[in-house]
Design an enzyme around this catalytic site. Structure first.
Site, PDB file in Angstrom:
ATOM      1  N   LYS A   1       0.855  -1.191   0.000  1.00  0.00           N
ATOM      2  CA  LYS A   1       0.000   0.000   0.000  1.00  0.00           C
ATOM      3  C   LYS A   1       0.891   1.242   0.000  1.00  0.00           C
ATOM      4  CE  LYS A   1      -3.648  -0.116   2.681  1.00  0.00           C
ATOM      5  NZ  LYS A   1      -4.479  -0.313   3.902  1.00  0.00           N
TER       6      LYS A   1
HETATM    7  C1  E4P Z   1      -7.540   0.381   4.485  1.00  0.00           C
HETATM    8  O1  E4P Z   1      -6.944  -0.609   4.851  1.00  0.00           O
HETATM    9  C2  E4P Z   1      -7.556   1.630   5.242  1.00  0.00           C
HETATM   10  O2  E4P Z   1      -6.291   1.821   5.791  1.00  0.00           O
HETATM   11  C3  E4P Z   1      -8.567   1.576   6.332  1.00  0.00           C
HETATM   12  O3  E4P Z   1      -9.749   0.960   5.872  1.00  0.00           O
HETATM   13  C4  E4P Z   1      -8.846   2.948   6.927  1.00  0.00           C
HETATM   14  O4  E4P Z   1      -9.954   2.786   7.733  1.00  0.00           O
HETATM   15  P1  E4P Z   1     -10.317   3.691   8.989  1.00  0.00           P
HETATM   16  O5  E4P Z   1     -10.908   4.957   8.472  1.00  0.00           O
HETATM   17  O6  E4P Z   1     -11.316   2.851   9.697  1.00  0.00           O
HETATM   18  O7  E4P Z   1      -9.073   3.902   9.791  1.00  0.00           O
END
Ligand code: E4P
Length: 220
Positions: free
Chosen positions: A85
């Site tokens: 990522k």
């Molecule tokens: C994906 O993996 C993102 O990092 C994650 O879904 C972010 O989500 P949050 O807004 O619940 O922290």
């Protein structure tokens, strides 16, 4: 369509892996930090639960493109099939492009705006991750963002898929899939909300009670 679980907690992964038709596990630095165990420990453990074919995602922390690439390659030494990522920002677009050229699968993350996602896709990201709830929380429309991104990908970057992320409710997940997202990553608490259904429990209990009354045993 692919469903991922957004956690690095081995117990939770074991629990939900046994129940749901999951394609893999996504993490981010906050999720890994919450477990207080470094990626070099947690990635092999996740892999041992979900097997060699399932997809695992981990995010770089570096802010500059060369450092992002080095970090991505180090993470891939921990798990050769890892999908890396990379934040969908200026440095990230360059990193995605160079990693893709080396055959490293990437996900452009932290997508809050359509062009940000499109740039990551055009750079070669396999997935882009719009943050549905975080967009909603800042006065935007997360589902509309998913819809717009999907139209852009259909028109210009069909090899890239939306992996919609950041959910607080089951409805946000459902609406993202209806808006065209080909993948979603669901936090464990939202996944559990989807598995609890008092009306279904009542219906099953009623079937059992009716059967008992007639035959006094549960088998056919
Ligand atoms: C994906 O993996 C993102 O990092 C994650 O879904 C972010 O989500 P949050 O807004 O619940 O922290």
């Amino acid at each position: 369509m692919e469903i991922f679980i957004d956690t690095a907690d081995p117990k939770t992964i074991e629990e939900l892996w046994a129940i749901l038709p999951l394609a893999g596990v996504t993490t981010n630095p906050s999720i890994v930090a919450a477990g207080k165990r470094p990626l070099r420990e947690i990635l092999p453990q996740i892999r041992s639960i979900i097997g060699p074919e399932a997809r695992v995602f981990a995010q770089v922390l570096s802010r500059e493109s060369t450092a992002m690439i080095d970090e991505a390659l180090s993470l891939r030494e921990l798990d050769p099939n890892l999908i890396v990522k990379i934040p969908a920002v200026s440095a990230g677009f360059a990193a995605i492009e160079r990693l893709s050229a080396q055959g490293v699968m990437t996900l452009g993350t932290a997508v809050y705006a359509p062009m940000q996602g499109l740039f990551a896709a055009q750079a070669g990201a396999r997935y882009i991750a719009p943050y549905v709830n975080r967009v909603d929380a800042t006065g935007g429309n997360g589902i509309k963002l998913v819809e717009t991104l999907q139209s852009l990908l259909d028109l210009h970057c069909p090899a890239c898929s939306i992996l919609a992320a950041s959910f607080r409710t089951p409805t946000q997940v459902l609406d993202s899939l209806l808006a065209g997202a080909k993948a979603v990553t669901i936090p464990p608490d939202v996944a559990r909300q989807m598995l609890v259904s008092p009306s279904v429990d009542v219906a099953i209990q009623r079937f059992e009670a009716d059967w008992h009354k007639a035959f006094d045993k549960l088998s056919a």
